[in-house]
Design an enzyme around this catalytic site. Structure first.
Site, PDB file in Angstrom:
ATOM      1  N   ASP A  76      -7.194  -1.293  -4.380  1.00  0.00           N
ATOM      2  CA  ASP A  76      -8.229  -1.384  -3.740  1.00  0.00           C
ATOM      3  C   ASP A  76      -9.203  -0.099  -4.237  1.00  0.00           C
ATOM      4  OD1 ASP A  76      -7.023  -2.688  -1.626  1.00  0.00           O
ATOM      5  OD2 ASP A  76      -5.877  -0.602  -0.996  1.00  0.00           O
ATOM      6  N   ASP A 108       0.999  -1.153  -0.034  1.00  0.00           N
ATOM      7  CA  ASP A 108      -0.090   0.214   0.036  1.00  0.00           C
ATOM      8  C   ASP A 108       0.968   1.212   0.034  1.00  0.00           C
ATOM      9  OD1 ASP A 108      -2.414  -1.306   0.080  1.00  0.00           O
ATOM     10  OD2 ASP A 108      -2.504  -1.261   2.186  1.00  0.00           O
TER      11      ASP A 108
END
Length: 159
Positions: A131, A115
């Site tokens: 995401d 991330d």
């Protein structure tokens, strides 16, 4: 069908390329709004099931297989009825599958999800493009269900 496959491939490619580019990055991208902060997430959304990478990978594989089956079934029944699937469903499910595969790739080959996107103006978990694609895909499918899927309405009108 070509658009469906192309969107999946493009989604996976964009996700994996951005993850590779921003690995170990730490910078303010748009000051006060968006930063690039690399983190390794060993859980799902909001670190749910943290450390259960094998379980999350298994769930992702089952989800992707289920989504592909659902797409095939909806597409087949729509074509059989002489209609075309609405683009919101095609693009939505392709984004959802592509995002899931991008994060699945990370879980299998890295042992965590990479991330890197962080909103500076709100306390929100760090996330990645996969995401964003997953959420966008869910929105596309919801739009299709709410506004464009006529199958349930036709059954109600026939009764």
């Amino acid at each position: 069908m070509i658009t469906f496959a192309l969107v999946i491939a493009l989604t996976i490619a964009l996700d994996l390329i951005t993850k590779a580019v921003f690995t170990d990055a730490n910078m303010s991208f748009i000051p006060g709004f968006l930063s690039i902060i690399y983190v390794e997430n060993r859980g799902a959304a909001w670190s749910f099931l943290y450390g259960h990478v094998a379980l999350l990978a298994t769930v992702s594989i089952i989800m992707v297989a289920g989504l592909c089956t659902w797409y095939w079934w909806i597409r087949r029944s729509t074509i059989r009825d002489g209609k075309k699937l609405h683009w919101t469903f095609n693009i939505g499910i392709a984004l959802l599958i592509g995002g899931a595969v991008g994060n699945l790739y990370d879980r299998i080959f890295h042992g965590h999800v990479r991330d890197f996107l962080s909103f500076d103006f709100v306390d929100f978990p760090i996330f990645n493009l996969a995401d964003v694609f997953i959420i966008s895909g869910i929105i596309g499918i919801l739009l299709w269900v709410l506004f464009f899927d006529k199958r349930g309405k036709e059954a109600q009108n026939a009764a």
